[in-house]
Design an enzyme around this catalytic site. Structure first.
Site, mmCIF file in Angstrom:
data_model
loop_
_atom_site.group_PDB
_atom_site.id
_atom_site.type_symbol
_atom_site.label_atom_id
_atom_site.label_comp_id
_atom_site.label_asym_id
_atom_site.label_seq_id
_atom_site.Cartn_x
_atom_site.Cartn_y
_atom_site.Cartn_z
ATOM 1 N N GLN A 131 -2.769 3.151 14.882
ATOM 2 C CA GLN A 131 -1.744 3.705 13.993
ATOM 3 C C GLN A 131 -0.899 4.775 14.697
ATOM 4 O OE1 GLN A 131 -3.480 5.243 10.387
ATOM 5 N NE2 GLN A 131 -1.529 5.787 9.457
ATOM 6 N N GLU B 31 -10.284 4.248 3.943
ATOM 7 C CA GLU B 31 -9.436 5.010 3.032
ATOM 8 C C GLU B 31 -9.863 4.683 1.611
ATOM 9 O OE1 GLU B 31 -5.259 4.366 3.960
ATOM 10 O OE2 GLU B 31 -5.333 5.996 5.446
ATOM 11 N N ASP C 132 -8.928 0.712 2.239
ATOM 12 C CA ASP C 132 -7.905 0.301 3.205
ATOM 13 C C ASP C 132 -8.379 0.701 4.610
ATOM 14 O OD1 ASP C 132 -5.486 -0.415 4.403
ATOM 15 O OD2 ASP C 132 -4.585 1.534 3.974
ATOM 16 N N GLU D 40 -9.264 4.325 -2.052
ATOM 17 C CA GLU D 40 -8.087 4.125 -2.896
ATOM 18 C C GLU D 40 -8.481 3.363 -4.159
ATOM 19 O OE1 GLU D 40 -4.577 2.604 -0.952
ATOM 20 O OE2 GLU D 40 -5.188 3.325 1.021
ATOM 21 N N THR E 64 -8.713 -5.192 4.053
ATOM 22 C CA THR E 64 -8.718 -4.263 2.924
ATOM 23 C C THR E 64 -9.738 -4.807 1.946
ATOM 24 O OG1 THR E 64 -6.400 -3.649 3.213
ATOM 25 C CG2 THR E 64 -7.340 -3.324 1.021
ATOM 26 N N ARG F 44 -7.065 4.447 13.386
ATOM 27 C CA ARG F 44 -6.182 5.609 13.567
ATOM 28 C C ARG F 44 -5.506 5.647 14.927
ATOM 29 N NH1 ARG F 44 -5.409 6.511 8.436
ATOM 30 N NH2 ARG F 44 -7.333 7.011 7.336
ATOM 31 N N HIS G 91 -3.980 14.129 0.603
ATOM 32 C CA HIS G 91 -4.105 13.275 1.791
ATOM 33 C C HIS G 91 -2.854 13.393 2.665
ATOM 34 C CE1 HIS G 91 -5.005 9.792 4.313
ATOM 35 N NE2 HIS G 91 -3.830 9.273 3.992
ATOM 36 N N GLU H 144 -9.607 12.881 7.719
ATOM 37 C CA GLU H 144 -9.529 14.191 7.074
ATOM 38 C C GLU H 144 -10.887 14.903 7.084
ATOM 39 O OE1 GLU H 144 -7.638 11.843 3.747
ATOM 40 O OE2 GLU H 144 -7.011 13.884 3.239
ATOM 41 N N LYS I 54 -3.490 -1.421 9.960
ATOM 42 C CA LYS I 54 -3.917 -1.628 8.572
ATOM 43 C C LYS I 54 -4.133 -3.097 8.259
ATOM 44 C CE LYS I 54 -2.897 2.721 7.246
ATOM 45 N NZ LYS I 54 -3.776 3.599 6.468
ATOM 46 N N ASP J 184 0.844 -1.195 0.000
ATOM 47 C CA ASP J 184 0.000 0.000 0.000
ATOM 48 C C ASP J 184 0.875 1.240 0.000
ATOM 49 O OD1 ASP J 184 -2.477 1.264 -0.074
ATOM 50 O OD2 ASP J 184 -2.485 1.572 2.091
HETATM 51 CA CA CA Z 1 -3.808 3.298 2.702
#
Ligand code: CA
Length: 419
Positions: free
Chosen positions: A237, A198, A230, A200, A254, A234, A132, A360, A250, A125
């Site tokens: 993370q 996420e 994904d 993507e 996915t 947070r 972002h 975000e 993560k 990834d």
């Molecule tokens: Ca990602």
């Protein structure tokens, strides 16, 4: 290129995601039958495995479709990819002599269960969307240090887990993990409180490489694209990511869309990467338009509630193309394998309503967003269903990917409890 007409009327509607121009590849089953390879056309699936068994599809070096995944076709190389598209186009185009035989091999999409369309060899990834990276960097390190010094020169990435990739429709359970407590010196082991999505795109490597490849060679190695979510915790993370990057944050799941849109179907939609502040080194430089104009959106539906579109953006917002990511991936000599999946990184646009993650959209939880129906969200709640959609708009037709959906199940009461 205009719409290519099919004898199947539903494939000729301008908003149909699966016209003859698309021919995306999936794996489906009906009832208790075994999963098999299929190709979407209009509101139906062509049973490609049966079409090959009947001799209607006859590819050089085949058979390839006697297994429930598309990896063997990928590995066969670009000549076979083109042969497949040409033969299936002949079967499904308006006026085809073979209509009678092919009609018997069509299954309504509504009756089908979708499965993983390919065996994911390995999963990498990236973090190659600039809006972002600036948004996240600003939140974590301040506006001055938002982009690390390497960011404009290489597509930053990490090695993920192939085992965690699931097909659309698979529920995703909120993970437990080690979280930093703001009030205490010691961390706590708890269900994630900041679970996120996420938005993507995923690029699928079709042919193998040994040693470094150029950007042009990388572009030719890419078999197709999927939508990719994904899922990201947070709070896990934030505690774990230094110094080696994301790990358990993560690794829960996915999700990918059920249909592989072949690179050939996206050819008419090529666009350039954005203007660069700093020249790339020669081996990663743009050699032509290698992004694609694909409208993307995210919808959030609370359990029993109404859907809200929470973000709209476009794949052209990426700073590095999948070809540049793949080329960079091989610079060390890292061999690439058919079925390798490369996540683009979160695709956020420049405006508030074009951000591809809750982190975000709610600015780290400080500015919760309001959904249709009045509920608010900073991060995802149990029961929330997230749907990613993608569409490239052609002259009288649409190239779609099928929905990429996942619903969040509550964390287990005790993740170590054994039956
Ligand atoms: Ca990602």
């Amino acid at each position: 290129m205009p719409l290519m007409k099919s004898w199947l009327d539903s494939a000729n509607l301008p908003d149909c995601p699966f016209p003859l121009n698309n021919l995306p590849l999936g794996v489906f089953s009906v009832g208790d039958e075994e999963p098999r390879c299929g190709i979407a056309i209009g509101d139906h699936i062509l049973d490609a495995a049966s079409a090959e068994a009947a001799g209607l599809i006859d590819l050089d070096g085949g058979p390839y479709l006697d297994v429930p995944f598309w990896n063997d076709v990928m590995e066969a190389g670009a000549a076979v990819w083109a042969e497949l598209r040409a033969q299936v186009t002949d079967l499904l185009k308006a006026g085809s002599d073979l209509r009678g035989e092919v009609e018997a091999l069509l299954v309504p999409i509504a009756d089908a269960q979708m499965h993983m369309p390919f065996l994911v060899a390995e999963y990498t990834d990236f973090y190659a969307g600039k809006n972002h990276a600036v948004n996240v960097g600003t939140m974590f390190r301040g506006a001055e240090n938002a982009l690390p010094p390497n960011w404009l020169h290489i597509p930053i990435g990490y090695n993920g887990r192939a085992s965690s990739v699931v097909v659309s429709g698979t529920p995703v359970r909120r993970p437990w993990g080690q979280l930093k407590s703001p009030d205490h010196d010691v961390p706590a082991f708890l269900p994630s409180r900041r679970f996120d999505l996420e938005l993507e795109m995923g690029a699928i490597v079709g042919t193998a490489s040994e040693g470094p490849v150029t950007v042009d060679e990388a572009d030719a190695m890419i078999f197709g694209y999927v939508l990719l979510n994904d899922w990201s915790a947070r709070d896990i993370q934030a505690w774990e990511y230094q110094p080696l990057g994301p790990f358990q944050a993560k690794a829960t799941a996915t999700s990918i869309s059920p249909w592989i849109v072949m690179a050939a179907a996206l050819e008419p939609f090529r666009v350039m990467t954005p203007a660069r502040e700093k020249d790339l080194l020669p081996h990663l430089r743009d050699t032509g338009p290698m992004l694609f104009d694909i409208d993307l959106s995210v919808e959030l539906r609370p359990a029993g509630g109404t859907s809200s579109t929470i973000a709209r953006t476009n794949y052209r917002e990426m700073y590095f193309s999948a070809a540049q990511q793949l080329a960079h991936h091989t610079t060390s000599g890292c061999p690439m394998t058919p079925g390798d999946l490369l996540g683009s990184g979160t695709i956020s646009g420049p405006t508030k309503d074009s951000r591809g993650s809750m982190l975000e959209l709610s600015w780290g939880g400080k500015e919760p967003i309001t959904l249709v129906g009045g509920e608010s969200r900073s991060f995802l709640e149990d029961g929330d269903s997230l749907t990613l959609r993608g569409a490239a708009k052609g002259d009288g037709y649409t190239i779609g990917f099928g929905d990429c959906e996942g619903t969040i199940l509550p964390a287990l009461a005790d993740p170590y409890e054994r039956n």
